[in-house]
Write a protein that holds these residues in place. Structure first.
Motif, PDB file in Angstrom:
ATOM      1  N   VAL A  61      80.003  52.139  41.911  1.00 43.88           N
ATOM      2  CA  VAL A  61      81.182  52.153  42.779  1.00 43.88           C
ATOM      3  C   VAL A  61      82.086  51.001  42.381  1.00 43.88           C
ATOM      4  CG1 VAL A  61      82.012  51.910  45.155  1.00 43.88           C
ATOM      5  CG2 VAL A  61      79.942  53.231  44.695  1.00 43.88           C
ATOM      6  N   TRP A  62      83.366  51.253  42.377  1.00 43.18           N
ATOM      7  CA  TRP A  62      84.373  50.237  42.096  1.00 43.18           C
ATOM      8  C   TRP A  62      85.338  50.174  43.267  1.00 43.18           C
ATOM      9  CZ3 TRP A  62      82.428  53.698  38.705  1.00 43.18           C
ATOM     10  CH2 TRP A  62      81.887  53.207  37.509  1.00 43.18           C
TER      11      TRP A  62
ATOM     12  N   VAL B  77      82.621  62.148  39.934  1.00 44.51           N
ATOM     13  CA  VAL B  77      83.439  60.972  40.205  1.00 44.51           C
ATOM     14  C   VAL B  77      84.401  61.302  41.339  1.00 44.51           C
ATOM     15  CG1 VAL B  77      85.058  59.291  39.258  1.00 44.51           C
ATOM     16  CG2 VAL B  77      83.297  60.275  37.785  1.00 44.51           C
ATOM     17  N   THR B  78      84.345  60.506  42.398  1.00 36.87           N
ATOM     18  CA  THR B  78      85.277  60.634  43.512  1.00 36.87           C
ATOM     19  C   THR B  78      86.293  59.515  43.365  1.00 36.87           C
ATOM     20  OG1 THR B  78      83.477  61.448  44.905  1.00 36.87           O
ATOM     21  CG2 THR B  78      85.491  60.749  46.021  1.00 36.87           C
ATOM     22  N   ILE B  79      87.577  59.878  43.395  1.00 35.02           N
ATOM     23  CA  ILE B  79      88.645  58.906  43.160  1.00 35.02           C
ATOM     24  C   ILE B  79      89.596  58.935  44.350  1.00 35.02           C
ATOM     25  CG2 ILE B  79      90.502  58.204  41.601  1.00 35.02           C
ATOM     26  CD1 ILE B  79      89.011  59.866  39.409  1.00 35.02           C
ATOM     27  N   SER B  80      89.729  57.810  45.036  1.00 30.54           N
ATOM     28  CA  SER B  80      90.616  57.762  46.205  1.00 30.54           C
ATOM     29  C   SER B  80      92.071  57.873  45.775  1.00 30.54           C
ATOM     30  CB  SER B  80      90.400  56.465  46.994  1.00 30.54           C
ATOM     31  OG  SER B  80      90.949  55.379  46.292  1.00 30.54           O
TER      32      SER B  80
ATOM     33  N   ILE C  21      86.477  54.183  44.008  1.00 32.78           N
ATOM     34  CA  ILE C  21      86.005  55.047  42.932  1.00 32.78           C
ATOM     35  C   ILE C  21      84.478  55.047  43.011  1.00 32.78           C
ATOM     36  CG2 ILE C  21      85.928  55.443  40.445  1.00 32.78           C
ATOM     37  CD1 ILE C  21      88.474  53.562  40.331  1.00 32.78           C
ATOM     38  N   ALA C  22      83.879  56.221  43.095  1.00 33.25           N
ATOM     39  CA  ALA C  22      82.421  56.330  43.163  1.00 33.25           C
ATOM     40  C   ALA C  22      81.936  57.328  42.120  1.00 33.25           C
ATOM     41  CB  ALA C  22      81.982  56.765  44.557  1.00 33.25           C
ATOM     42  N   LEU C  23      80.907  56.939  41.375  1.00 33.15           N
ATOM     43  CA  LEU C  23      80.331  57.785  40.330  1.00 33.15           C
ATOM     44  C   LEU C  23      78.871  58.048  40.668  1.00 33.15           C
ATOM     45  CD1 LEU C  23      80.696  57.465  36.534  1.00 33.15           C
ATOM     46  CD2 LEU C  23      78.402  57.382  37.522  1.00 33.15           C
TER      47      LEU C  23
END
Length: 145
Positions: free
Chosen positions: A68-69, A121-124, A74-76
């Motif tokens: 996670v970043w 990958v979830t990207i806000s 951003i979550a992978l």
């Protein structure tokens, strides 16, 4: 509403809620097996410490299959199941040599396909998906044949 969609929605909501509460983000890790698990562990070692201007943060539970970043910006997750809505006839665009499936019903979720393991990958909305996916291409290509 499908169980998979409900589960994903729950994950996304939990990420957003917990992001504001602490510097450790809760993400349910996938459970890949065999070659996929080994490839995902390798990917975890190659992922950047910064992505689209934000630093990588700790996750709970700790897992080699999750990164996670930016406190959930951003979550992978590596080693997830094949996207249920992906059809064999779907056109899947490539970004720097990595094919990404994007379900129109879930525009913030991208899944790399055609490799040893699926990477989700979830990207806000605060981030630019193209920037994130370009930066993830090299580690994914190196770790996941």
């Amino acid at each position: 509403m499908s169980l998979r969609f409900a589960r994903w929605t729950g994950y996304a909501c939990a990420l957003l809620i917990l992001a504001g509460c602490s510097s450790t983000v809760r993400v349910d890790p996938p459970t890949p097996e065999g070659a996929a698990a080994a490839a995902c562990r390798t990917l975890g070692e190659r992922l950047p410490q910064r992505l689209d201007g934000v630093a990588r943060v700790e996750t709970t539970p700790a897992s080699p299959y999750v990164a996670v970043w930016g406190e959930a910006g951003i979550a992978l997750r590596c080693g997830v199941p094949r996207p249920a809505t992906m059809a064999a006839t779907d056109q899947v665009p490539e970004i720097d040599g990595v094919a990404w499936f994007s379900d129109p019903a879930r525009p913030l979720l991208f899944t790399s396909v055609g490799r040893e393991a699926y990477v989700e990958v979830t990207i806000s909305r605060q981030h630019t998906p193209e920037n994130v996916l370009v930066d993830l291409a090299a580690p994914i290509k190196a770790a996941l044949p």
